[in-house]
Design an enzyme around this catalytic site. Structure first.
Site, PDB file in Angstrom:
ATOM      1  CB  ALA A  15      63.260  44.878  32.479  1.00 51.52           C
ATOM      2  NE  ARG A  40      71.013  39.667  37.263  1.00 49.42           N
ATOM      3  CZ  ARG A  40      71.566  40.794  37.678  1.00 49.42           C
ATOM      4  NH1 ARG A  40      72.884  40.875  37.760  1.00 49.42           N
ATOM      5  NH2 ARG A  40      70.820  41.826  38.011  1.00 49.42           N
ATOM      6  CE1 TYR A  61      68.272  36.768  32.544  1.00 46.95           C
ATOM      7  CE2 TYR A  61      70.502  37.559  32.204  1.00 46.95           C
ATOM      8  CZ  TYR A  61      69.275  37.684  32.820  1.00 46.95           C
ATOM      9  OH  TYR A  61      69.053  38.721  33.685  1.00 46.95           O
ATOM     10  CG  LEU A  77      68.956  41.244  29.794  1.00 43.65           C
ATOM     11  CD1 LEU A  77      69.962  40.228  29.288  1.00 43.65           C
ATOM     12  CD2 LEU A  77      68.509  40.909  31.221  1.00 43.65           C
ATOM     13  CG  HIS A  82      70.743  45.933  25.321  1.00 49.10           C
ATOM     14  ND1 HIS A  82      70.302  47.210  25.036  1.00 49.10           N
ATOM     15  CD2 HIS A  82      70.005  45.514  26.380  1.00 49.10           C
ATOM     16  CE1 HIS A  82      69.342  47.539  25.880  1.00 49.10           C
ATOM     17  NE2 HIS A  82      69.159  46.533  26.707  1.00 49.10           N
ATOM     18  CE  LYS A 100      65.322  53.374  25.509  1.00 47.71           C
ATOM     19  NZ  LYS A 100      66.101  53.895  26.676  1.00 47.71           N
ATOM     20  NE  ARG A 168      66.532  54.225  34.077  1.00 51.67           N
ATOM     21  CZ  ARG A 168      65.229  54.421  34.140  1.00 51.67           C
ATOM     22  NH1 ARG A 168      64.584  54.874  33.079  1.00 51.67           N
ATOM     23  NH2 ARG A 168      64.558  54.184  35.256  1.00 51.67           N
ATOM     24  CG  ASP A 180      67.394  55.683  29.936  1.00 52.29           C
ATOM     25  OD1 ASP A 180      67.223  54.460  29.815  1.00 52.29           O
ATOM     26  OD2 ASP A 180      66.523  56.443  30.367  1.00 52.29           O
TER      27      ASP A 180
END
Length: 331
Positions: A15, A40, A61, A77, A82, A100, A168, A180
């Site tokens: 990320a 991935r 993962y 992720l 999450h 978060k 998002r 977000d």
């Protein structure tokens, strides 16, 4: 783990937030080592590892979580994933620092809290601002009584994200402005308001019938004071990062309490006069990593627990209901 041990962290995914939130702070923390990454796309994972000098690359993962050399997992992720991968990490005996919001909704947060409690492992939601001295000072001022009895608490986080293909904006991945940006505003309102509020009303601006690009909500706290949150990924409010706490004897206005390592200001007006306070430019993410390491290695307090996430997600769910939108769901 012993006091002298290093906390060895593995990263799920490649990320964009990871270098800022973990890798850079880890380089300045002698108790931390980022030792593994999984993605991935194997090529993307290898490129990420090479760029950031991470020694191990895992093909999945599951493989990273099962690695006996990994003590803790950083989970950045997409929101809908999450909970799934935090549960998997706990089942494998790993501590978790999760971005978060911790989960897609309050019911899932309750599941994570129960799993964390049963495991005895640390689960920490990555509300990094919560560990910065600016936030601690705001709490101190409120608790001191300088502002008097609280009357209103407001928090806002808006920034422009016109890339509408971004995850998002994806309902399947538990996206939306409230999830977000707004999760920060809700958390600040709860932190400075001193309790979990009731949602009185909410209004969304939509990207599509299920996705909010902006959200406002009115709140009421158990002690009687009111509150409000504002957030957006795309609206006329292009950039807002602030919080305001109003009492019957004074008020404070925090400019950029989210990331005070950048320009920020805390202005207090009370019977003692008007003053401006400034704080350390050390990154909020560095304070957060200190707290995570302290919790794992020394059993120190975590401020952003899974139990705290239940409260935050309860408010977020209530805002979505009040705005007439469906709750976010796990993938």
């Amino acid at each position: 783990m012993t006091e002298a041990a290093k906390l060895r962290i593995g990263v799920l995914g490649a990320a964009r937030i990871t270098p800022t939130a973990l890798i850079k702070p880890a380089r300045d923390n002698v108790e931390v080592e980022v030792i593994a990454v999984a993605a991935r796309d194997a090529g993307r994972a290898r490129a990420f590892a090479d760029k950031h000098r991470i020694p191990k690359v895992h093909s999945s993962y599951h493989s990273l979580i099962a690695d006996p050399d990994v003590d803790a997992v950083y989970n950045p992720l997409p929101n809908a994933l999450h909970g799934r991968w935090t549960r998997a990490a706990l089942a494998a005996g790993k501590h978790v620092l999760c971005e978060k919001p911790l989960t897609a909704n309050a019911d899932e947060a309750r599941e994570i809290a129960a799993a964390a409690d049963a495991s005895g492992l640390v689960v920490m939601e990555a509300f990094h601002y919560r560990y910065h001295p600016m936030t601690l000072r705001i709490e101190e001022i409120i608790a001191s009584g300088e502002l008097g009895t609280l009357q209103r608490v407001e928090a806002a986080l808006s920034f422009p994200l016109p890339r509408f293909a971004d995850i998002r904006y994806d309902y399947a991945l538990a996206g939306g402005a409230l999830m977000d940006a707004g999760c920060y505003a809700v958390h600040m309102a709860r932190t400075f308001g001193g309790a979990t509020p009731e949602v009185v009303a909410a209004q969304a601006k939509l990207r599509d019938p299920r996705i909010d690009r902006a959200m406002t909500a009115e709140l009421r706290f158990p002690a009687g004071h009111t509150g409000a949150i504002r957030c957006s990924l795309w609206s006329a409010n292009l950039l807002q990062v602030n919080a305001r706490v109003i009492g019957d004897r004074g008020q404070l206005h925090a400019i950029n309490p989210l990331m005070p390592q950048y320009p920020h200001r805390l202005v207090v007006r009370s019977a003692d006069g008007r003053r401006a306070e400034h704080f350390s430019h050390r990154a909020s993410y560095a304070y957060q990593l200190d707290a995570f390491v302290g919790a794992v290695l020394r059993g120190q307090e975590v401020r952003t627990t899974a139990e705290d996430a239940i409260e935050n997600m309860t408010v977020i769910d209530a805002i979505y209901r009040a705005a007439g939108l469906p709750l976010r769901q796990r993938a």
